[in-house]
Design a protein around this motif. Structure first.
Motif, PDB file in Angstrom:
ATOM      1  N   LYS A  66      45.867  31.363  46.843  1.00 55.94           N
ATOM      2  CA  LYS A  66      46.087  32.755  47.205  1.00 55.94           C
ATOM      3  C   LYS A  66      45.847  33.708  46.046  1.00 55.94           C
ATOM      4  N   GLY A  67      45.994  33.266  44.826  1.00 58.55           N
ATOM      5  CA  GLY A  67      45.946  34.203  43.727  1.00 58.55           C
ATOM      6  C   GLY A  67      45.185  33.717  42.529  1.00 58.55           C
ATOM      7  N   PHE A  68      45.546  34.282  41.387  1.00 60.33           N
ATOM      8  CA  PHE A  68      44.862  33.972  40.140  1.00 60.33           C
ATOM      9  C   PHE A  68      45.871  34.081  39.017  1.00 60.33           C
ATOM     10  N   GLN A  69      45.537  33.519  37.888  1.00 63.23           N
ATOM     11  CA  GLN A  69      46.411  33.582  36.728  1.00 63.23           C
ATOM     12  C   GLN A  69      46.356  34.984  36.107  1.00 63.23           C
ATOM     13  N   ILE A  70      47.487  35.435  35.613  1.00 67.48           N
ATOM     14  CA  ILE A  70      47.565  36.750  34.980  1.00 67.48           C
ATOM     15  C   ILE A  70      48.130  36.579  33.573  1.00 67.48           C
ATOM     16  N   ASN A 125      39.603  33.559  38.865  1.00 64.75           N
ATOM     17  CA  ASN A 125      40.586  32.553  38.433  1.00 64.75           C
ATOM     18  C   ASN A 125      41.632  33.117  37.484  1.00 64.75           C
ATOM     19  N   ARG A 126      41.238  34.072  36.656  1.00 66.56           N
ATOM     20  CA  ARG A 126      42.192  34.610  35.675  1.00 66.56           C
ATOM     21  C   ARG A 126      41.848  36.061  35.365  1.00 66.56           C
ATOM     22  N   VAL A 127      42.903  36.869  35.228  1.00 70.65           N
ATOM     23  CA  VAL A 127      42.756  38.257  34.807  1.00 70.65           C
ATOM     24  C   VAL A 127      43.681  38.477  33.617  1.00 70.65           C
ATOM     25  N   THR A 128      43.124  38.968  32.521  1.00 74.02           N
ATOM     26  CA  THR A 128      43.906  39.289  31.330  1.00 74.02           C
ATOM     27  C   THR A 128      43.937  40.799  31.166  1.00 74.02           C
ATOM     28  N   LEU A 129      45.131  41.353  31.101  1.00 74.32           N
ATOM     29  CA  LEU A 129      45.305  42.787  30.874  1.00 74.32           C
ATOM     30  C   LEU A 129      45.778  42.973  29.439  1.00 74.32           C
ATOM     31  N   GLU A 147      33.065  32.398  33.169  1.00 67.55           N
ATOM     32  CA  GLU A 147      32.833  32.554  34.598  1.00 67.55           C
ATOM     33  C   GLU A 147      34.166  32.578  35.346  1.00 67.55           C
ATOM     34  N   HIS A 148      34.307  33.562  36.220  1.00 69.66           N
ATOM     35  CA  HIS A 148      35.490  33.735  37.074  1.00 69.66           C
ATOM     36  C   HIS A 148      36.729  34.166  36.285  1.00 69.66           C
ATOM     37  N   GLU A 149      36.570  34.555  35.024  1.00 71.65           N
ATOM     38  CA  GLU A 149      37.686  35.048  34.228  1.00 71.65           C
ATOM     39  C   GLU A 149      37.329  36.440  33.700  1.00 71.65           C
ATOM     40  N   MET A 169      47.963  54.780  33.756  1.00 75.76           N
ATOM     41  CA  MET A 169      47.932  53.315  33.791  1.00 75.76           C
ATOM     42  C   MET A 169      47.528  52.809  35.169  1.00 75.76           C
ATOM     43  N   LEU A 170      48.098  53.400  36.199  1.00 77.08           N
ATOM     44  CA  LEU A 170      47.759  52.981  37.562  1.00 77.08           C
ATOM     45  C   LEU A 170      46.282  53.181  37.845  1.00 77.08           C
ATOM     46  N   ARG A 171      45.747  54.331  37.460  1.00 74.20           N
ATOM     47  CA  ARG A 171      44.327  54.598  37.698  1.00 74.20           C
ATOM     48  C   ARG A 171      43.445  53.641  36.879  1.00 74.20           C
ATOM     49  N   ALA A 172      43.842  53.398  35.626  1.00 76.56           N
ATOM     50  CA  ALA A 172      43.047  52.514  34.774  1.00 76.56           C
ATOM     51  C   ALA A 172      43.015  51.089  35.329  1.00 76.56           C
ATOM     52  N   VAL A 173      44.177  50.560  35.685  1.00 80.12           N
ATOM     53  CA  VAL A 173      44.227  49.187  36.197  1.00 80.12           C
ATOM     54  C   VAL A 173      43.554  49.108  37.570  1.00 80.12           C
ATOM     55  N   GLN A 174      43.719  50.165  38.392  1.00 81.31           N
ATOM     56  CA  GLN A 174      43.056  50.186  39.699  1.00 81.31           C
ATOM     57  C   GLN A 174      41.537  50.143  39.533  1.00 81.31           C
ATOM     58  N   ASN A 175      41.033  50.940  38.612  1.00 84.03           N
ATOM     59  CA  ASN A 175      39.591  50.936  38.357  1.00 84.03           C
ATOM     60  C   ASN A 175      39.135  49.581  37.818  1.00 84.03           C
ATOM     61  N   GLY A 176      39.952  49.011  36.927  1.00 80.46           N
ATOM     62  CA  GLY A 176      39.592  47.718  36.364  1.00 80.46           C
ATOM     63  C   GLY A 176      39.539  46.629  37.416  1.00 80.46           C
ATOM     64  N   MET A 177      40.535  46.574  38.300  1.00 83.56           N
ATOM     65  CA  MET A 177      40.556  45.550  39.340  1.00 83.56           C
ATOM     66  C   MET A 177      39.457  45.776  40.368  1.00 83.56           C
ATOM     67  N   SER A 178      39.049  47.019  40.565  1.00 88.81           N
ATOM     68  CA  SER A 178      37.908  47.285  41.451  1.00 88.81           C
ATOM     69  C   SER A 178      36.648  46.643  40.890  1.00 88.81           C
ATOM     70  N   ARG A 179      36.448  46.763  39.596  1.00 90.54           N
ATOM     71  CA  ARG A 179      35.272  46.157  38.971  1.00 90.54           C
ATOM     72  C   ARG A 179      35.363  44.631  38.973  1.00 90.54           C
ATOM     73  N   VAL A 180      36.589  44.116  38.896  1.00 90.38           N
ATOM     74  CA  VAL A 180      36.758  42.661  38.949  1.00 90.38           C
ATOM     75  C   VAL A 180      36.305  42.117  40.293  1.00 90.38           C
ATOM     76  N   TRP A 181      36.701  42.769  41.387  1.00 92.94           N
ATOM     77  CA  TRP A 181      36.449  42.236  42.729  1.00 92.94           C
ATOM     78  C   TRP A 181      35.084  42.625  43.300  1.00 92.94           C
ATOM     79  N   LEU A 182      34.441  43.642  42.731  1.00 91.40           N
ATOM     80  CA  LEU A 182      33.108  44.029  43.212  1.00 91.40           C
ATOM     81  C   LEU A 182      32.066  43.028  42.728  1.00 91.40           C
ATOM     82  N   TYR A 183      31.217  42.586  43.641  1.00 92.65           N
ATOM     83  CA  TYR A 183      30.053  41.816  43.211  1.00 92.65           C
ATOM     84  C   TYR A 183      29.119  42.773  42.467  1.00 92.65           C
ATOM     85  N   ASN A 184      28.522  42.290  41.398  1.00 91.26           N
ATOM     86  CA  ASN A 184      27.636  43.148  40.615  1.00 91.26           C
ATOM     87  C   ASN A 184      26.468  42.322  40.107  1.00 91.26           C
TER      88      ASN A 184
END
Length: 301
Positions: A66-70, A125-129, A147-149, A169-184
């Motif tokens: 269901k998730g990923f490492q943080i 698999n992993r997201v580091t903030l 790959e996948h991190e 902070m909310l806007r920054a992390v929201q933008n960051g997670m958008s880029r994580v999940w978008l295929y590019n």
């Protein structure tokens, strides 16, 4: 006064042994019964242990799926004001982790609304903030060294220059997670920036996501009518919203198209018409709106 070492025994060294009479059985059948009960108990305990291990393993696999490492990192100087605020406001209370999960869930709901469909979900698999030690050109930057991190790099300017740190902070992390999940897959930077701004708009964090809001318009490239090449992310975000209103599911199809690989037909395939036609329709409504200075009375069907 005598000093007591923490390892000193609490009881005296000399202990008087006490004799306890334990009744013994002279009946062999009683001994056999005791051995049988003991054997059965060991078998039951082993079976119970196996079942527990199996359940825990299934639960762990389910949670992992269901998730990923943080991971949260603070790379700023320990004595800096930004470092202290980050630790106090977001690390000590685990707020940073909750922020990653919250924004991730929002983005996933937009890009992958139906996880059981044939549209594959991007593997994360992993997201580091992490808070960086120096100011960046943007509040957040995203790197992927493995790959996948993914690593979300936060600029200290969030804590030093922004009046509303929580919103920043909310806007920054929201933008960051958008880029994580978008295929590019070699998609134009202007399009990715516009999609990130589009998601931020839906989250109520700014942007031109409202269908009647043309305030984000920039200079559209009239020569080839490629609306997603505007350098203004808000202008691209509004165009993307127009396409989503025109044909529901456009954003999900566009993201899946970028997974396969980018070409100039990716947008056309997602909306189902030539780019020139959809851009011409969009520009026509935009010019009409600006000329009348009133909300659109109708939306594309």
């Amino acid at each position: 006064m005598e000093d007591y070492h923490l390892l000193h025994p609490l009881l005296p060294n000399t202990i008087t042994a006490a004799t306890v009479d334990v009744p013994t059985s002279t009946n062999p059948s009683d001994d056999d019964n005791i051995k049988l009960v003991s054997s059965n108990s060991k078998i039951i305990l082993r079976l119970f242990f196996i079942v527990v291990v199996g359940v825990l393993s299934l639960w762990a696999n389910h949670e992992a799926s269901k998730g990923f490492q943080i991971k949260i990192q603070n790379n700023a100087a320990a004595d800096s004001a930004a470092s202290r605020q980050f630790d106090l406001l977001y690390v000590s209370n685990d707020k940073a982790t909750r922020l990653v999960l919250k924004t991730s869930k929002f983005v996933e709901t937009i890009l992958y609304p139906n996880p059981n469909t044939t549209q594959p979900k991007k593997q994360v698999n992993r997201v580091t903030l992490g808070l960086t030690s120096r100011n960046l050109t943007h509040m957040v930057m995203v790197e992927s060294l493995k790959e996948h991190e993914f690593v979300l790099l936060l600029s200290p300017s969030i804590f030093m220059e922004e009046t509303n740190v929580d919103h920043a902070m909310l806007r920054a992390v929201q933008n960051g997670m958008s880029r994580v999940w978008l295929y590019n897959n070699n998609a134009p930077k202007s399009l990715i920036d516009g999609m990130v701004e589009y998601i931020s708009g839906l989250a109520g964090l700014g942007g031109g996501a409202a269908a009647e809001d043309f305030s984000g318009g920039g200079n559209q490239p009239e020569s080839d009518n490629i609306c997603w090449k505007d350098e203004n992310p808000r202008a691209v975000a509004h165009f993307l919203n127009y396409c989503e209103v025109y044909k529901k599911g456009f954003i999900q199809r566009l993201n899946q198209g970028m997974r396969v690989g980018w070409n100039d037909r990716t947008v056309e395939d997602a909306i189902g018409m030539p780019a020139q036609h959809v851009c011409a329709s969009y520009m026509s409504q935009k010019k009409h709106h600006l000329s009348t200075s009133s909300p659109l009375e109708s939306r594309a069907q």
